[in-house]
Scaffold this active site. Structure first.
Site, PDB file in Angstrom:
ATOM      1  N   ASP A  35      95.062 133.494  62.136  1.00 20.42           N
ATOM      2  CA  ASP A  35      96.113 132.484  62.024  1.00 20.42           C
ATOM      3  C   ASP A  35      97.305 133.044  61.245  1.00 20.42           C
ATOM      4  O   ASP A  35      98.456 132.788  61.574  1.00 20.42           O
ATOM      5  CB  ASP A  35      95.587 131.250  61.276  1.00 20.42           C
ATOM      6  CG  ASP A  35      94.631 130.449  62.143  1.00 20.42           C
ATOM      7  OD1 ASP A  35      94.432 130.853  63.314  1.00 20.42           O
ATOM      8  OD2 ASP A  35      94.086 129.444  61.651  1.00 20.42           O
ATOM      9  N   TYR A  38      99.395 135.338  63.332  1.00 23.00           N
ATOM     10  CA  TYR A  38     100.138 134.520  64.305  1.00 23.00           C
ATOM     11  C   TYR A  38     101.355 133.896  63.619  1.00 23.00           C
ATOM     12  O   TYR A  38     102.477 133.934  64.141  1.00 23.00           O
ATOM     13  CB  TYR A  38      99.207 133.445  64.864  1.00 23.00           C
ATOM     14  CG  TYR A  38      99.860 132.500  65.847  1.00 23.00           C
ATOM     15  CD1 TYR A  38      99.850 132.767  67.218  1.00 23.00           C
ATOM     16  CD2 TYR A  38     100.475 131.327  65.404  1.00 23.00           C
ATOM     17  CE1 TYR A  38     100.444 131.906  68.115  1.00 23.00           C
ATOM     18  CE2 TYR A  38     101.079 130.452  66.303  1.00 23.00           C
ATOM     19  CZ  TYR A  38     101.055 130.749  67.656  1.00 23.00           C
ATOM     20  OH  TYR A  38     101.655 129.895  68.544  1.00 23.00           O
ATOM     21  N   ASP A  39     101.111 133.349  62.431  1.00 20.79           N
ATOM     22  CA  ASP A  39     102.213 132.722  61.696  1.00 20.79           C
ATOM     23  C   ASP A  39     103.315 133.725  61.377  1.00 20.79           C
ATOM     24  O   ASP A  39     104.494 133.387  61.391  1.00 20.79           O
ATOM     25  CB  ASP A  39     101.704 132.080  60.400  1.00 20.79           C
ATOM     26  CG  ASP A  39     100.878 130.832  60.690  1.00 20.79           C
ATOM     27  OD1 ASP A  39     100.981 130.322  61.827  1.00 20.79           O
ATOM     28  OD2 ASP A  39     100.134 130.384  59.796  1.00 20.79           O
ATOM     29  N   GLU A 118      82.762 118.678  85.373  1.00 17.08           N
ATOM     30  CA  GLU A 118      83.380 119.003  84.086  1.00 17.08           C
ATOM     31  C   GLU A 118      83.149 117.853  83.113  1.00 17.08           C
ATOM     32  O   GLU A 118      82.941 116.712  83.530  1.00 17.08           O
ATOM     33  CB  GLU A 118      84.884 119.300  84.239  1.00 17.08           C
ATOM     34  CG  GLU A 118      85.684 118.152  84.792  1.00 17.08           C
ATOM     35  CD  GLU A 118      87.032 118.558  85.406  1.00 17.08           C
ATOM     36  OE1 GLU A 118      87.415 119.736  85.350  1.00 17.08           O
ATOM     37  OE2 GLU A 118      87.692 117.666  85.963  1.00 17.08           O
ATOM     38  N   LYS A 120      83.859 114.823  80.628  1.00 13.90           N
ATOM     39  CA  LYS A 120      84.920 113.821  80.625  1.00 13.90           C
ATOM     40  C   LYS A 120      85.429 113.668  79.200  1.00 13.90           C
ATOM     41  O   LYS A 120      84.725 113.176  78.317  1.00 13.90           O
ATOM     42  CB  LYS A 120      84.391 112.483  81.142  1.00 13.90           C
ATOM     43  CG  LYS A 120      85.474 111.435  81.219  1.00 13.90           C
ATOM     44  CD  LYS A 120      85.001 110.194  81.944  1.00 13.90           C
ATOM     45  CE  LYS A 120      86.144 109.229  82.148  1.00 13.90           C
ATOM     46  NZ  LYS A 120      86.779 108.816  80.900  1.00 13.90           N
ATOM     47  N   ASP A 122      87.497 112.331  76.043  1.00 10.73           N
ATOM     48  CA  ASP A 122      87.882 111.000  75.622  1.00 10.73           C
ATOM     49  C   ASP A 122      89.212 111.113  74.891  1.00 10.73           C
ATOM     50  O   ASP A 122      89.279 111.212  73.681  1.00 10.73           O
ATOM     51  CB  ASP A 122      86.805 110.438  74.704  1.00 10.73           C
ATOM     52  CG  ASP A 122      86.853 108.929  74.660  1.00 10.73           C
ATOM     53  OD1 ASP A 122      87.603 108.335  75.469  1.00 10.73           O
ATOM     54  OD2 ASP A 122      86.162 108.346  73.821  1.00 10.73           O
ATOM     55  N   GLU A 178      94.048 115.872  80.105  1.00  8.23           N
ATOM     56  CA  GLU A 178      93.777 114.983  78.985  1.00  8.23           C
ATOM     57  C   GLU A 178      94.274 115.603  77.686  1.00  8.23           C
ATOM     58  O   GLU A 178      93.969 116.757  77.387  1.00  8.23           O
ATOM     59  CB  GLU A 178      92.259 114.773  78.910  1.00  8.23           C
ATOM     60  CG  GLU A 178      91.832 113.528  78.224  1.00  8.23           C
ATOM     61  CD  GLU A 178      91.788 112.287  79.137  1.00  8.23           C
ATOM     62  OE1 GLU A 178      92.234 112.380  80.307  1.00  8.23           O
ATOM     63  OE2 GLU A 178      91.328 111.240  78.660  1.00  8.23           O
ATOM     64  N   TYR A 228      93.284 119.760  78.010  1.00  3.92           N
ATOM     65  CA  TYR A 228      92.654 120.431  79.153  1.00  3.92           C
ATOM     66  C   TYR A 228      93.223 119.846  80.434  1.00  3.92           C
ATOM     67  O   TYR A 228      93.350 118.626  80.565  1.00  3.92           O
ATOM     68  CB  TYR A 228      91.137 120.212  79.177  1.00  3.92           C
ATOM     69  CG  TYR A 228      90.360 121.103  78.226  1.00  3.92           C
ATOM     70  CD1 TYR A 228      90.642 122.470  78.121  1.00  3.92           C
ATOM     71  CD2 TYR A 228      89.317 120.590  77.456  1.00  3.92           C
ATOM     72  CE1 TYR A 228      89.921 123.286  77.259  1.00  3.92           C
ATOM     73  CE2 TYR A 228      88.589 121.392  76.596  1.00  3.92           C
ATOM     74  CZ  TYR A 228      88.899 122.736  76.497  1.00  3.92           C
ATOM     75  OH  TYR A 228      88.182 123.535  75.657  1.00  3.92           O
ATOM     76  N   LYS A 319      78.887 108.264  82.979  1.00  2.00           N
ATOM     77  CA  LYS A 319      79.191 108.020  81.562  1.00  2.00           C
ATOM     78  C   LYS A 319      77.934 108.060  80.693  1.00  2.00           C
ATOM     79  O   LYS A 319      76.860 107.642  81.113  1.00  2.00           O
ATOM     80  CB  LYS A 319      79.837 106.628  81.405  1.00  2.00           C
ATOM     81  CG  LYS A 319      81.139 106.458  82.167  1.00  2.00           C
ATOM     82  CD  LYS A 319      82.322 107.028  81.421  1.00  2.00           C
ATOM     83  CE  LYS A 319      82.813 106.120  80.332  1.00  2.00           C
ATOM     84  NZ  LYS A 319      83.725 105.082  80.807  1.00  2.00           N
ATOM     85  N   CYS A 413      69.153  96.746  39.920  1.00  2.00           N
ATOM     86  CA  CYS A 413      68.519  97.260  41.140  1.00  2.00           C
ATOM     87  C   CYS A 413      67.806  96.122  41.868  1.00  2.00           C
ATOM     88  O   CYS A 413      67.018  95.400  41.254  1.00  2.00           O
ATOM     89  CB  CYS A 413      67.528  98.361  40.768  1.00  2.00           C
ATOM     90  SG  CYS A 413      66.502  98.875  42.148  1.00  2.00           S
ATOM     91  N   CYS A 416      63.809  96.970  41.509  1.00  2.00           N
ATOM     92  CA  CYS A 416      63.056  97.000  40.252  1.00  2.00           C
ATOM     93  C   CYS A 416      63.786  96.327  39.096  1.00  2.00           C
ATOM     94  O   CYS A 416      63.220  96.184  38.013  1.00  2.00           O
ATOM     95  CB  CYS A 416      62.699  98.431  39.874  1.00  2.00           C
ATOM     96  SG  CYS A 416      64.100  99.387  39.277  1.00  2.00           S
ATOM     97  N   CYS A 431      70.323 103.454  40.842  1.00  2.00           N
ATOM     98  CA  CYS A 431      69.375 102.680  40.045  1.00  2.00           C
ATOM     99  C   CYS A 431      68.881 103.605  38.945  1.00  2.00           C
ATOM    100  O   CYS A 431      68.536 104.754  39.201  1.00  2.00           O
ATOM    101  CB  CYS A 431      68.207 102.245  40.929  1.00  2.00           C
ATOM    102  SG  CYS A 431      66.719 101.832  40.006  1.00  2.00           S
ATOM    103  N   CYS A 437      60.924 102.696  39.590  1.00  2.00           N
ATOM    104  CA  CYS A 437      61.402 101.860  40.695  1.00  2.00           C
ATOM    105  C   CYS A 437      60.562 102.118  41.948  1.00  2.00           C
ATOM    106  O   CYS A 437      60.515 103.241  42.448  1.00  2.00           O
ATOM    107  CB  CYS A 437      62.875 102.185  40.969  1.00  2.00           C
ATOM    108  SG  CYS A 437      63.532 101.295  42.384  1.00  2.00           S
TER     109      CYS A 437
END
Ligand code: 9MJ
Length: 675
Positions: A35, A38-39, A118, A120, A122, A178, A228, A319, A413, A416, A431, A437
């Site tokens: 990273d 890349y930066d 593939e 699904k 969400d 999506e 994707y 699903k 508690c 006890c 407790c 207890c």
């Protein structure tokens, strides 16, 4: 002049390099640089472009930071409607789907249909319009005919190319797919929101939708969205391929990410098989999916099948059972755990969620109850994902009845009556009764008997409850004094089961030091820590006598854990119980390990992921035998990732962190070398 020309060249090559790394990361899931590196590239490009503003182009990777805020979103009329999907919820409905297709295509018995399969996702469906290879418009699905123009926001998503790769794309190419938010980004976003006192998002889907419908693209740019591609809209000239699978692979060549889990399967049996495979991997994926999509692969057949109302006849979403449902909180009660931790639990009107009926959901702790503001009588969203304990996600605020009252943490508690103590700054209240207890005693016994501790077969939760309630057992040592007569007299306990339990107790007397240590239930001492302690000290006496400083020499034992261990062994009561356990005949072989440094994986931390040829527990033992510490999640401290088939998010994370990846063959090699 020359300098400007050099700058232009450097700008061009930086853009190519950055786009290449974007593709490696998002399209091929195979990052080639860190990273930070890349930066650095992006920073250099930004600096050059600000020195030569005339060289900035709209598709430069620097142009993803986000335009000025909008007043509102323009409407986009989709040139081709964006379809939705029919659902199937079981194998029978999948069978009907294929039957309908075969009937309509008038296929005889032995012609198999191939499907592109593939996961699904969400998230949120979008249409990306590329003209002459440049992204010119992005729109949400809306009602399928009209959506909203979210171009400025979509341009900030690094997984989406601003210009297409290569030169063989059609002049007009609409890509459908999506937009979603991976878990890691979602968690980080919510952590940040909480820190600044904001509410955060209920789930990654809402976070993705909220981010895409954000009027200030500069905010969207900070949201960890991904994408994707899975389909096409308008394409001129068309077609780009003959099969669905070939079309998405062409999209991939042009730089668009597609699901790495896509596959082509045959017939409904192939679909069901694929579904099972994805179910297995679901919990390991880095993002939410809510099922699997199957699409007839031959585009010619898709044409013949057409669509009804808004859904194609050639596709179906199989699903998973819903992971979130709404129901009513009947009461909020407080449970006492093994270490006395008080957990608020919502008693619910039973609801079918994530494939099982749920009537209790954890609220974790009091801070969480306050933050979510859950009250008895509220309608709530309950979530059950994988094997995770069901939890209350949020309250449906509009449905709250007038007069619904908050609950408060009890001062005593509920089991006890001892004082409940909540240290300043800690989320967990406890407790103070300790093993006085009964609730803590029960939990301690259940833990002691559990599979990874003393592994006392047949000593289940119900039985422990009875033994404690009838005052037959106070401490783990009492288990070994139980008689056949006492056990047979218990409810639902036949003499045969009683005998079996006595045998199991007998068997458990022969154990290992690490199991025994784990079974004691010392706070913060899990399996891995117990193993390290056994390795480090090799005898119980040495651990009992160790001071906090020497305890901390154990790998992974910090000051807090060391203090817990030290305190535990300073309690006369605990020493007494240990003495009784040893007197009852619990024993283990002497720990004679080679010095820690000499084993091939000594000092190394290994994480296991994916499907391997042996059960995880066995592999874990092998690795530990080689000196490794085995932990559950990948971090900078991980030295190796042992990755089996279908490894998911852990593999991606390990690759990102540049962690060495071992496959099973490499493990076998290590074993052979060390036989
Ligand atoms: C999702 N949500 O992952 C479709 N989808 O195809 C996939 N949605 C779809 N395909 C046609 N993989 C309409 C929607």
């Amino acid at each position: 002049m020359n300098r400007a020309r050099d700058a232009a060249q450097r700008i061009e090559s930086l853009r190519e390099e950055i786009n290449y790394h974007n593709r490696q990361y998002y399209v091929f899931d195979d990052p080639k640089i860190s990273d930070a590196a890349y930066d650095r590239l992006l920073r250099e490009l930004t600096q050059l472009e600000s020195a030569y503003p005339q060289l900035v182009t709209p598709d430069s990777p620097t142009q993803r930071v986000g335009d000025k805020p909008l007043e509102g979103f323009d409407e986009v009329v989709h040139r081709l409607p964006m379809l939705s999907l029919d659902n199937a919820f079981d194998e029978a409905e999948m069978g009907e789907f294929e039957r309908r297709i075969r009937d309509r295509l008038k296929l005889d018995g032995d012609e198999a249909i191939r499907y592109l399969a593939e996961p699904k996702l969400d998230g949120l469906a979008v249409n990306l319009r590329y003209e002459q290879g440049k992204l010119v418009q992005a729109a949400t699905r809306g009602d399928g005919s009209r959506g909203e123009d979210v171009t400025s926001n979509v341009r900030t998503i690094k997984a989406i190319p601003l210009s297409l790769q290569g030169d063989d794309w059609p002049g007009i190419l609409e890509v459908r797919g999506e937009v979603f938010m991976p878990h890691a980004g979602f968690e980080a976003l919510n952590r940040r929101a909480r820190k600044t006192g904001e509410k955060g998002f209920v789930n990654p889907r809402n976070a993705a939708a909220g981010s895409l419908r954000q009027l200030d693209p500069r905010l969207t740019a900070k949201r960890p969205l991904s994408f994707y591609a899975y389909g096409l809209g308008e394409v001129v000239p068309a077609p780009i391929a003959e099969q669905q699978s070939a079309s998405i692979r062409r999209l991939q060549q042009w730089g668009l990410p597609i699901s790495p889990l896509h596959d082509v399967v045959t017939g409904v049996d192939g679909c069901i098989d694929y579904f099972q495979r994805i179910v297995q991997q679901r919990d390991e994926l880095a993002y939410d999916i809510d099922g699997v999509v199957f699409k007839v692969d031959e585009l010619e057949l898709q044409q013949q099948l057409g669509f009804v109302s808004r859904a194609p006849r050639w596709a179906i979403a199989y699903k998973f059972p819903a992971q979130e449902e709404t129901t009513q909180v009947e009461a909020i009660e407080f449970q006492v755990g093994r270490t006395g931790a008080i957990t608020p639990v919502a008693r619910l009107a039973p609801v079918f969620v994530g494939g099982v009926t749920v009537s209790n959901a954890t609220l974790h702790n009091m801070d969480e109850v306050m933050r979510k503001d859950v009250r008895p009588g509220d309608r709530v969203i309950v979530r059950r994902a994988g094997d995770v304990i069901p939890e209350v996600v949020s309250v449906v605020a509009e449905k709250r009845q007038a007069g619904a009252r908050r609950v408060s943490l009890p001062t005593a508690c509920p089991v006890c009556g001892s004082d409940i103590i909540k240290p300043e700054g800690e989320a967990v209240a406890r407790c103070s009764g300790g093993l006085y207890c009964p609730a803590q005693r029960k939990q301690a016994l259940k833990h002691f008997a559990s599979r990874k501790a003393m592994d006392i077969e047949g000593l289940g939760d119900k039985l422990v409850d009875q033994l404690v309630e009838q005052e037959l057992v106070d401490t783990p040592a009492d288990l070994f004094d139980l008689t056949l007569a006492q056990l047979s007299a218990l409810e639902r306990m036949a003499e045969k089961s009683a005998q079996n339990l006595l045998q199991a107790l007998e068997k458990s007397r022969s154990t290992t030091l690490e199991r025994f240590l784990f079974a004691l239930g010392i706070r913060e001492v899990g399996e891995a820590t117990a193993q390290s302690l056994a390795n480090q000290f090799t005898s119980l006496d040495a651990i009992e006598e160790a001071d906090e400083e020497s305890l901390q020499e154990t790998p992974d034992v910090g000051p807090i854990v060391a203090a817990h261990i030290h305190t535990f062994f300073r309690q006369p009561h605990n020493r007494e119980v240990i003495g009784q356990l040893l007197a009852a005949g619990i024993h283990w072989p002497a720990v004679e390990r080679e010095p820690v440094e000499d084993r091939p994986l000594s000092g190394k931390t290994v994480v296991i992921t994916g499907t391997l040829s042996m059960p995880r527990d066995e592999i874990k033992q092998i690795l530990q035998g080689l000196g490794a510490k085995v932990t559950g999640s990948v971090s900078k401290k991980t030295d190796y990732l042992l990755a089996g088939d279908a490894a998911g998010s852990k593999l991606a994370k390990a690759e990102k962190l540049d962690i060495a990846i071992l496959d099973e063959a490499a493990l076998q090699d290590l074993l052979r070398q060390n036989q």
